[in-house]
Design a protein around this motif. Structure first.
Motif, PDB file in Angstrom:
ATOM      1  N   GLY A 197       0.712  -1.296   0.023  1.00 40.10           N
ATOM      2  CA  GLY A 197       0.064  -0.047   0.146  1.00 40.10           C
ATOM      3  C   GLY A 197       0.953   1.417  -0.050  1.00 40.10           C
ATOM      4  N   LEU A 198       1.829   1.237   0.723  1.00 37.57           N
ATOM      5  CA  LEU A 198       2.862   2.283   0.640  1.00 37.57           C
ATOM      6  C   LEU A 198       3.417   2.578  -0.503  1.00 37.57           C
ATOM      7  CD1 LEU A 198       4.425   4.529   2.339  1.00 37.57           C
ATOM      8  CD2 LEU A 198       6.057   2.834   2.908  1.00 37.57           C
ATOM      9  N   ALA A 199       3.809   1.600  -1.299  1.00 36.62           N
ATOM     10  CA  ALA A 199       4.361   1.779  -2.612  1.00 36.62           C
ATOM     11  C   ALA A 199       3.365   2.489  -3.578  1.00 36.62           C
ATOM     12  CB  ALA A 199       5.172   0.364  -3.189  1.00 36.62           C
ATOM     13  N   GLU A 200       2.267   2.121  -3.365  1.00 38.41           N
ATOM     14  CA  GLU A 200       1.226   2.396  -4.317  1.00 38.41           C
ATOM     15  C   GLU A 200       0.942   4.028  -4.016  1.00 38.41           C
ATOM     16  OE1 GLU A 200      -2.420   0.241  -3.672  1.00 38.41           O
ATOM     17  OE2 GLU A 200      -1.675  -1.410  -4.539  1.00 38.41           O
ATOM     18  N   GLU A 201       1.466   4.530  -2.941  1.00 36.83           N
ATOM     19  CA  GLU A 201       1.252   5.985  -2.768  1.00 36.83           C
ATOM     20  C   GLU A 201       2.237   6.717  -3.348  1.00 36.83           C
ATOM     21  OE1 GLU A 201       1.307   6.866   1.382  1.00 36.83           O
ATOM     22  OE2 GLU A 201      -0.312   5.530   1.888  1.00 36.83           O
ATOM     23  N   ILE A 202       3.568   6.250  -3.768  1.00 34.09           N
ATOM     24  CA  ILE A 202       4.481   6.619  -4.336  1.00 34.09           C
ATOM     25  C   ILE A 202       4.442   6.770  -5.754  1.00 34.09           C
ATOM     26  CG2 ILE A 202       7.130   6.569  -4.506  1.00 34.09           C
ATOM     27  CD1 ILE A 202       7.179   4.919  -1.845  1.00 34.09           C
ATOM     28  N   PRO A 203       4.801   7.935  -6.437  1.00 32.64           N
ATOM     29  CA  PRO A 203       4.466   8.124  -7.925  1.00 32.64           C
ATOM     30  C   PRO A 203       5.003   7.267  -8.737  1.00 32.64           C
ATOM     31  CG  PRO A 203       4.406  10.185  -6.840  1.00 32.64           C
ATOM     32  CD  PRO A 203       4.660   9.435  -5.636  1.00 32.64           C
ATOM     33  N   GLY A 205       5.720   4.381  -7.882  1.00 28.36           N
ATOM     34  CA  GLY A 205       5.201   2.829  -7.699  1.00 28.36           C
ATOM     35  C   GLY A 205       6.148   1.858  -6.964  1.00 28.36           C
ATOM     36  N   ARG A 206       7.015   2.231  -6.290  1.00 25.16           N
ATOM     37  CA  ARG A 206       8.048   1.209  -5.573  1.00 25.16           C
ATOM     38  C   ARG A 206       8.847   2.089  -4.353  1.00 25.16           C
ATOM     39  NH1 ARG A 206      13.377   2.373  -6.523  1.00 25.16           N
ATOM     40  NH2 ARG A 206      13.890   3.324  -8.443  1.00 25.16           N
ATOM     41  N   LEU A 207       9.154   1.321  -3.526  1.00 25.66           N
ATOM     42  CA  LEU A 207      10.085   1.786  -2.431  1.00 25.66           C
ATOM     43  C   LEU A 207      11.459   1.937  -2.895  1.00 25.66           C
ATOM     44  CD1 LEU A 207       9.304  -0.709   0.531  1.00 25.66           C
ATOM     45  CD2 LEU A 207       8.131   1.479  -0.145  1.00 25.66           C
ATOM     46  N   GLY A 208      12.240   2.874  -2.303  1.00 26.18           N
ATOM     47  CA  GLY A 208      13.715   3.303  -2.853  1.00 26.18           C
ATOM     48  C   GLY A 208      14.663   2.115  -2.371  1.00 26.18           C
ATOM     49  N   ARG A 209      15.809   2.344  -2.969  1.00 24.49           N
ATOM     50  CA  ARG A 209      16.782   1.130  -2.539  1.00 24.49           C
ATOM     51  C   ARG A 209      17.930   1.735  -1.943  1.00 24.49           C
ATOM     52  NH1 ARG A 209      15.396  -0.017  -8.082  1.00 24.49           N
ATOM     53  NH2 ARG A 209      17.299   0.820  -9.058  1.00 24.49           N
ATOM     54  N   PRO A 210      18.410   1.233  -1.003  1.00 24.79           N
ATOM     55  CA  PRO A 210      19.672   1.958  -0.217  1.00 24.79           C
ATOM     56  C   PRO A 210      20.594   2.468  -1.164  1.00 24.79           C
ATOM     57  CG  PRO A 210      18.920   0.031   0.870  1.00 24.79           C
ATOM     58  CD  PRO A 210      18.200  -0.013  -0.571  1.00 24.79           C
ATOM     59  N   GLU A 211      20.720   1.606  -2.152  1.00 27.65           N
ATOM     60  CA  GLU A 211      21.974   2.251  -3.113  1.00 27.65           C
ATOM     61  C   GLU A 211      21.680   3.737  -3.883  1.00 27.65           C
ATOM     62  OE1 GLU A 211      22.073  -2.133  -2.443  1.00 27.65           O
ATOM     63  OE2 GLU A 211      20.466  -1.013  -3.227  1.00 27.65           O
ATOM     64  N   GLU A 212      20.288   3.683  -3.923  1.00 27.55           N
ATOM     65  CA  GLU A 212      19.961   5.206  -4.758  1.00 27.55           C
ATOM     66  C   GLU A 212      20.291   6.288  -3.784  1.00 27.55           C
ATOM     67  OE1 GLU A 212      16.242   3.532  -7.759  1.00 27.55           O
ATOM     68  OE2 GLU A 212      15.858   3.616  -5.518  1.00 27.55           O
ATOM     69  N   VAL A 213      20.262   6.174  -2.387  1.00 31.65           N
ATOM     70  CA  VAL A 213      20.654   7.217  -1.475  1.00 31.65           C
ATOM     71  C   VAL A 213      22.024   7.178  -1.453  1.00 31.65           C
ATOM     72  CG1 VAL A 213      20.522   7.666   1.187  1.00 31.65           C
ATOM     73  CG2 VAL A 213      18.667   6.294   0.060  1.00 31.65           C
ATOM     74  N   VAL A 232      19.203  20.108   1.018  1.00 33.93           N
ATOM     75  CA  VAL A 232      18.447  19.210   1.348  1.00 33.93           C
ATOM     76  C   VAL A 232      18.019  18.494   0.034  1.00 33.93           C
ATOM     77  CG1 VAL A 232      16.841  17.963   2.579  1.00 33.93           C
ATOM     78  CG2 VAL A 232      17.756  20.069   3.523  1.00 33.93           C
ATOM     79  N   LEU A 233      18.842  17.383  -0.406  1.00 36.48           N
ATOM     80  CA  LEU A 233      18.396  16.746  -1.324  1.00 36.48           C
ATOM     81  C   LEU A 233      17.425  15.716  -1.338  1.00 36.48           C
ATOM     82  CD1 LEU A 233      19.040  16.726  -4.609  1.00 36.48           C
ATOM     83  CD2 LEU A 233      21.181  15.028  -3.920  1.00 36.48           C
ATOM     84  N   SER A 234      16.425  15.604  -2.022  1.00 31.06           N
ATOM     85  CA  SER A 234      15.196  14.661  -1.677  1.00 31.06           C
ATOM     86  C   SER A 234      15.339  13.263  -2.397  1.00 31.06           C
ATOM     87  CB  SER A 234      13.522  15.249  -1.832  1.00 31.06           C
ATOM     88  OG  SER A 234      13.757  16.083  -0.763  1.00 31.06           O
ATOM     89  N   VAL A 235      15.320  12.287  -2.008  1.00 29.87           N
ATOM     90  CA  VAL A 235      15.535  11.023  -2.691  1.00 29.87           C
ATOM     91  C   VAL A 235      14.113  10.114  -2.237  1.00 29.87           C
ATOM     92  CG1 VAL A 235      16.799   8.953  -3.256  1.00 29.87           C
ATOM     93  CG2 VAL A 235      17.949  10.992  -2.863  1.00 29.87           C
ATOM     94  N   ASN A 236      12.803  10.569  -2.951  1.00 27.33           N
ATOM     95  CA  ASN A 236      11.678   9.914  -2.561  1.00 27.33           C
ATOM     96  C   ASN A 236      10.838   9.475  -3.669  1.00 27.33           C
ATOM     97  OD1 ASN A 236      10.407  12.177  -3.570  1.00 27.33           O
ATOM     98  ND2 ASN A 236      10.689  13.186  -1.563  1.00 27.33           N
ATOM     99  N   GLY A 237      11.283   9.199  -4.886  1.00 24.51           N
ATOM    100  CA  GLY A 237      10.120   8.672  -5.740  1.00 24.51           C
ATOM    101  C   GLY A 237       9.077   9.645  -6.213  1.00 24.51           C
ATOM    102  N   GLY A 238       9.258  10.944  -5.706  1.00 27.01           N
ATOM    103  CA  GLY A 238       8.130  12.029  -5.858  1.00 27.01           C
ATOM    104  C   GLY A 238       7.105  11.577  -4.870  1.00 27.01           C
ATOM    105  N   TRP A 239       7.329  11.097  -3.830  1.00 30.91           N
ATOM    106  CA  TRP A 239       6.223  10.820  -2.870  1.00 30.91           C
ATOM    107  C   TRP A 239       6.242  12.104  -1.724  1.00 30.91           C
ATOM    108  CZ3 TRP A 239       7.314   8.068   2.465  1.00 30.91           C
ATOM    109  CH2 TRP A 239       5.924   7.596   3.134  1.00 30.91           C
ATOM    110  N   SER A 240       5.092  12.590  -1.544  1.00 24.88           N
ATOM    111  CA  SER A 240       4.781  13.457  -0.443  1.00 24.88           C
ATOM    112  C   SER A 240       3.408  13.425   0.082  1.00 24.88           C
ATOM    113  CB  SER A 240       5.015  14.903  -1.204  1.00 24.88           C
ATOM    114  OG  SER A 240       4.709  15.908  -0.209  1.00 24.88           O
ATOM    115  N   THR A 241       3.226  13.422   1.351  1.00 19.72           N
ATOM    116  CA  THR A 241       1.860  13.277   1.858  1.00 19.72           C
ATOM    117  C   THR A 241       1.542  14.682   2.301  1.00 19.72           C
ATOM    118  OG1 THR A 241       2.726  12.797   4.007  1.00 19.72           O
ATOM    119  CG2 THR A 241       2.084  10.780   2.332  1.00 19.72           C
ATOM    120  N   ALA A 242       2.071  15.718   1.940  1.00 16.99           N
ATOM    121  CA  ALA A 242       1.677  17.177   2.404  1.00 16.99           C
ATOM    122  C   ALA A 242       0.498  17.483   1.897  1.00 16.99           C
ATOM    123  CB  ALA A 242       2.943  18.096   1.991  1.00 16.99           C
TER     124      ALA A 242
END
Length: 242
Positions: A197-203, A205-213, A232-242
């Motif tokens: 369900g969390l992954a579906e909230e992210i534009p 469509g998936r969780l991030g990988r540690p390697e991407e951070v 502050v460099l955001s690495v979040n797949g476009g995810w925001s619940t603001a």
């Protein structure tokens, strides 16, 4: 080419390991801090042997008073500090004990500040270097049931912005990487359905990988980011619940 030395706190965690692998592959000699995960840190040390870099392990509990001292005392030559130690707390503010709150604040705010303070002289002497904090999307927008975690991560973001202004004349850059939902043990309190369900909230469509951070950290350390500080460099797949 001169040798490069970096400290990574929380190196035995999912993101910490990925950062260590990436930096070792790029020729960095590493001080790897850990708290309790001896098996994980020794496995990482063994894995990094392929890169023929110097590795020094430092054990310390950064959630207790003076926990930063073993790091400040052991680190000598230094070009970069990666402030990555952290832990989460999921629950209502009213359910959190005062001791749990104190330890979280020490781990995420007091220890990173005192580590940076204690090691800055080594960077100032060189008139060069980087400090990078691994923060969180919740430090930018806040999260219900993770109020204290949001608070301390927001504090880290502000620390980065303020310190960057103070040390820029000394040739030191200070930035943060702010991950969103990353597939690490920190998400262990979610079951498979909740993670889906969390992954579906992210534009994306998936969780991030540690390697991407780790890739974002590598970029901020590079000359390609030579004019970036206080960011502050955001690495979040476009995810925001603001």
């Amino acid at each position: 080419m001169s040798e490069k030395f970096a400290l990574i706190t929380g190196a035995s965690g999912g993101i910490g390991r990925a950062i260590a692998r990436r930096m070792a592959s790029e020729g960095w000699n590493l001080y790897l801090h850990y708290h309790q995960n001896e098996a994980g840190i020794h496995a990482l040390e063994k894995e990094l042997e392929q890169y023929s870099v110097k590795i020094e392990l430092i054990q310390a509990d950064l959630s207790c008073q003076d926990g930063h001292l073993p790091i400040v005392k052991r680190v000598s030559d230094l070009d970069a500090v990666i402030l990555n130690s952290g832990d989460s707390y999921f629950g209502l503010v009213t359910d959190m004990s005062d001791e749990e709150a104190r330890r979280m604040i020490t781990l995420h705010v007091t220890a990173p500040f005192l580590i940076s303070k204690g090691l800055l002289g080594r960077l100032i002497q060189k008139r060069a270097g980087n400090i990078i904090a691994v923060t969180s999307i919740w430090g930018e927008i806040g999260a219900s049931c993770e109020v204290l975690y949001s608070m301390v991560k927001g504090g880290q973001n502000t620390f980065v912005k303020a310190l960057a202004k103070e040390v820029a004349p000394s040739g030191i850059r200070v930035n943060a990487v702010s991950p969103g939902a990353i597939s690490t043990p920190m998400l262990a309190h979610f079951d498979e359905e909740e993670l889906s369900g969390l992954a579906e909230e992210i534009p994306m469509g998936r969780l991030g990988r540690p390697e991407e951070v780790a890739g974002a950290v590598s970029f901020l350390l590079s000359e390609d980011a030579a004019y970036m500080t206080g960011q502050v460099l955001s690495v979040n797949g476009g995810w925001s619940t603001a």
